[in-house]
Design a protein around this motif. Structure first.
Motif, PDB file in Angstrom:
ATOM      1  N   SER A 177       4.529   5.967   5.616  1.00 23.44           N
ATOM      2  CA  SER A 177       3.197   6.343   5.910  1.00 23.44           C
ATOM      3  C   SER A 177       2.526   7.146   4.942  1.00 23.44           C
ATOM      4  O   SER A 177       1.290   6.733   4.706  1.00 23.44           O
ATOM      5  CB  SER A 177       3.392   7.401   7.177  1.00 23.44           C
ATOM      6  N   SER A 178       3.049   7.818   4.109  1.00 25.77           N
ATOM      7  CA  SER A 178       2.132   8.582   3.021  1.00 25.77           C
ATOM      8  C   SER A 178       1.852   7.641   1.918  1.00 25.77           C
ATOM      9  O   SER A 178       0.863   7.924   1.195  1.00 25.77           O
ATOM     10  CB  SER A 178       3.042  10.004   2.608  1.00 25.77           C
ATOM     11  N   LEU A 179       2.893   6.833   1.579  1.00 23.44           N
ATOM     12  CA  LEU A 179       2.702   5.811   0.391  1.00 23.44           C
ATOM     13  C   LEU A 179       1.508   4.877   0.753  1.00 23.44           C
ATOM     14  O   LEU A 179       0.713   4.759   0.145  1.00 23.44           O
ATOM     15  CB  LEU A 179       3.871   4.827   0.477  1.00 23.44           C
ATOM     16  N   LEU A 180       1.312   4.398   2.021  1.00 20.00           N
ATOM     17  CA  LEU A 180       0.255   3.483   2.518  1.00 20.00           C
ATOM     18  C   LEU A 180      -1.069   4.232   2.546  1.00 20.00           C
ATOM     19  O   LEU A 180      -1.899   3.781   2.049  1.00 20.00           O
ATOM     20  CB  LEU A 180       0.537   2.964   3.819  1.00 20.00           C
ATOM     21  N   GLU A 181      -0.923   5.385   2.913  1.00 15.08           N
ATOM     22  CA  GLU A 181      -2.222   6.435   2.828  1.00 15.08           C
ATOM     23  C   GLU A 181      -2.812   6.631   1.518  1.00 15.08           C
ATOM     24  O   GLU A 181      -4.050   6.231   1.429  1.00 15.08           O
ATOM     25  CB  GLU A 181      -2.097   7.474   3.602  1.00 15.08           C
ATOM     26  N   ASN A 182      -2.040   6.656   0.566  1.00 19.54           N
ATOM     27  CA  ASN A 182      -2.319   6.903  -0.803  1.00 19.54           C
ATOM     28  C   ASN A 182      -2.790   5.607  -1.470  1.00 19.54           C
ATOM     29  O   ASN A 182      -3.910   5.633  -2.280  1.00 19.54           O
ATOM     30  CB  ASN A 182      -1.174   7.462  -1.660  1.00 19.54           C
ATOM     31  N   VAL A 183      -2.399   4.629  -1.136  1.00 22.11           N
ATOM     32  CA  VAL A 183      -2.670   3.002  -1.746  1.00 22.11           C
ATOM     33  C   VAL A 183      -3.999   2.443  -1.062  1.00 22.11           C
ATOM     34  O   VAL A 183      -4.795   1.984  -1.592  1.00 22.11           O
ATOM     35  CB  VAL A 183      -1.527   2.128  -1.798  1.00 22.11           C
ATOM     36  N   TYR A 184      -4.071   2.886   0.309  1.00 20.09           N
ATOM     37  CA  TYR A 184      -5.248   2.076   1.222  1.00 20.09           C
ATOM     38  C   TYR A 184      -6.402   3.037   1.578  1.00 20.09           C
ATOM     39  O   TYR A 184      -7.309   2.454   1.966  1.00 20.09           O
ATOM     40  CB  TYR A 184      -4.328   1.398   2.215  1.00 20.09           C
ATOM     41  N   LYS A 185      -5.972   3.971   1.533  1.00 22.78           N
ATOM     42  CA  LYS A 185      -7.260   5.136   2.290  1.00 22.78           C
ATOM     43  C   LYS A 185      -7.805   6.282   0.968  1.00 22.78           C
ATOM     44  O   LYS A 185      -8.695   6.428   1.192  1.00 22.78           O
ATOM     45  CB  LYS A 185      -6.484   5.810   3.378  1.00 22.78           C
ATOM     46  N   LYS A 186      -7.020   6.451   0.301  1.00 21.46           N
ATOM     47  CA  LYS A 186      -7.480   7.703  -0.701  1.00 21.46           C
ATOM     48  C   LYS A 186      -7.962   6.980  -1.984  1.00 21.46           C
ATOM     49  O   LYS A 186      -7.893   5.775  -2.244  1.00 21.46           O
ATOM     50  CB  LYS A 186      -6.137   8.502  -1.271  1.00 21.46           C
ATOM     51  N   GLU A 187      -8.658   8.022  -2.786  1.00 23.05           N
ATOM     52  CA  GLU A 187      -9.392   7.365  -3.794  1.00 23.05           C
ATOM     53  C   GLU A 187      -8.541   7.220  -5.023  1.00 23.05           C
ATOM     54  O   GLU A 187      -7.347   7.925  -4.935  1.00 23.05           O
ATOM     55  CB  GLU A 187     -10.639   8.501  -4.223  1.00 23.05           C
ATOM     56  N   PHE A 188      -8.868   6.308  -5.988  1.00 22.44           N
ATOM     57  CA  PHE A 188      -8.057   6.037  -7.108  1.00 22.44           C
ATOM     58  C   PHE A 188      -6.614   5.724  -6.837  1.00 22.44           C
ATOM     59  O   PHE A 188      -5.644   6.170  -7.283  1.00 22.44           O
ATOM     60  CB  PHE A 188      -8.028   7.243  -8.121  1.00 22.44           C
ATOM     61  N   PRO A 189      -6.391   4.377  -6.103  1.00 23.93           N
ATOM     62  CA  PRO A 189      -4.949   4.126  -5.785  1.00 23.93           C
ATOM     63  C   PRO A 189      -4.265   3.782  -7.143  1.00 23.93           C
ATOM     64  O   PRO A 189      -3.158   3.965  -7.178  1.00 23.93           O
ATOM     65  CB  PRO A 189      -5.288   3.091  -4.838  1.00 23.93           C
ATOM     66  N   ASN A 190      -4.981   3.285  -8.039  1.00 26.39           N
ATOM     67  CA  ASN A 190      -4.554   2.820  -9.244  1.00 26.39           C
ATOM     68  C   ASN A 190      -3.840   3.938 -10.062  1.00 26.39           C
ATOM     69  O   ASN A 190      -2.997   3.929 -10.485  1.00 26.39           O
ATOM     70  CB  ASN A 190      -5.462   1.977 -10.119  1.00 26.39           C
ATOM     71  N   ARG A 191      -4.738   5.203  -9.893  1.00 27.84           N
ATOM     72  CA  ARG A 191      -4.092   6.291 -10.460  1.00 27.84           C
ATOM     73  C   ARG A 191      -2.795   6.943 -10.063  1.00 27.84           C
ATOM     74  O   ARG A 191      -2.104   7.240 -10.525  1.00 27.84           O
ATOM     75  CB  ARG A 191      -5.231   7.419 -10.655  1.00 27.84           C
ATOM     76  N   PHE A 192      -3.017   6.945  -8.501  1.00 20.51           N
ATOM     77  CA  PHE A 192      -1.757   7.286  -7.675  1.00 20.51           C
ATOM     78  C   PHE A 192      -0.495   6.222  -8.219  1.00 20.51           C
ATOM     79  O   PHE A 192       0.376   6.796  -8.593  1.00 20.51           O
ATOM     80  CB  PHE A 192      -2.078   7.061  -6.448  1.00 20.51           C
TER      81      PHE A 192
END
Length: 280
Positions: A177-192
């Protein structure tokens, strides 16, 4: 006074060159017009306070990701003119920054392996041939974002040992769940995603992780360097933290394809300072 700005997705380096050729540097958060609005970039610059001496700035040389796009280049130019109205502003790509830093007025293929990836053939003045990077979703092979994406995929699809998978999840406090949130919902997924690549450095004795890295670098050469005519890819230089910290494995991959790496630098700053201090 001259101002060189090395704008990356993860961080931005501001280098002031004074009349006596002395330098002063500041580091701020990253700038990428593909992921930030004009308002967000302006706020970041205001918050940093880097333009306190703006009346003394005569030239601004900004190099950054996304700046080969005319619309994004114009967006950034307007922003910098608003801060330093009397300055002559030049907006160029991070790829040209890499080329100028590595080759000055000589030719060669300049490559970037940092948060993102890119490459281009430089004739000593301009980038005249370019393999499109296509970003972290469609391309960027060998970059921190691509390595992090591959690593996360291998972990959550259970392609690595249970021990490594659990260690990875615990290290970054991640579940599906947290992986998908960081990649698809939060800013700068490339940075994450790029931030996840440090796991390989921390576990460099794990052969499965080293193999993952080799596959990424092999893909970088196949998709981004081999498309250039053989005579143009005879020498290549790299800029970026991924290239710098994993240079032994990168050189192994280059050797497979009979490619000579002439230089690997963590960042372009020192080469750009030399280039702009003493114009060619």
């Amino acid at each position: 006074m001259k101002l060189i700005v090395d704008g990356g997705s993860t961080k931005t380096k501001w280098i002031f060159i004074k009349g006596d050729n002395s330098t002063k540097c500041f580091i701020t958060k990253g700038i990428n017009p593909y992921f930030q609005s004009t308002e967000q970039i302006v706020h970041l610059i205001k918050e940093s306070g880097v333009f306190i001496e703006s009346p003394a700035i005569e030239y601004i040389y900004y190099y950054g990701a996304g700046c080969a796009n005319e619309e994004k280049s114009d967006q950034l130019k307007e922003i910098f003119i608003s801060f330093a109205k009397n300055a002559t502003v030049s907006i160029e790509s991070d790829l040209l920054a890499a080329a100028r830093s590595l080759f000055k007025d000589k030719d060669g293929v300049a490559a970037i392996l940092g948060t993102g990836a890119n490459s281009g053939y430089y004739d000593g003045k301009n980038i005249i041939d370019h393999t499109p990077a296509l970003g972290y979703i469609l391309g960027d092979e060998g970059s921190g974002a691509s390595i992090g994406k591959r690593l996360a995929t291998e972990v959550f699809k259970k392609q690595l040992s249970n021990e490594i998978c659990e260690k990875f999840k615990k290290r970054f406090d991640l579940n599906e769940s947290s992986l998908l949130e960081n990649v698809y919902k939060k800013e700068f997924p490339n940075r994450f995603l790029a931030s996840l690549s440090v796991f390989i450095t921390e576990n460099k004795n794990e052969s499965s992780l080293t193999d993952l890295l080799r596959r990424e670098f092999d893909l970088f050469f196949v998709r981004n360097i081999l498309p250039y005519p053989k005579e143009r890819r005879s020498k290549i230089g790299f800029i970026g933290s991924i290239a710098f910290y994993y240079q032994d494995i990168l050189k192994e991959s280059a050797k497979k394809f009979d490619i000579e790496i002439i230089d690997i630098c963590r960042e372009p700053s020192s080469g750009l300072i030399e280039f702009h201090k003493y114009p060619l």
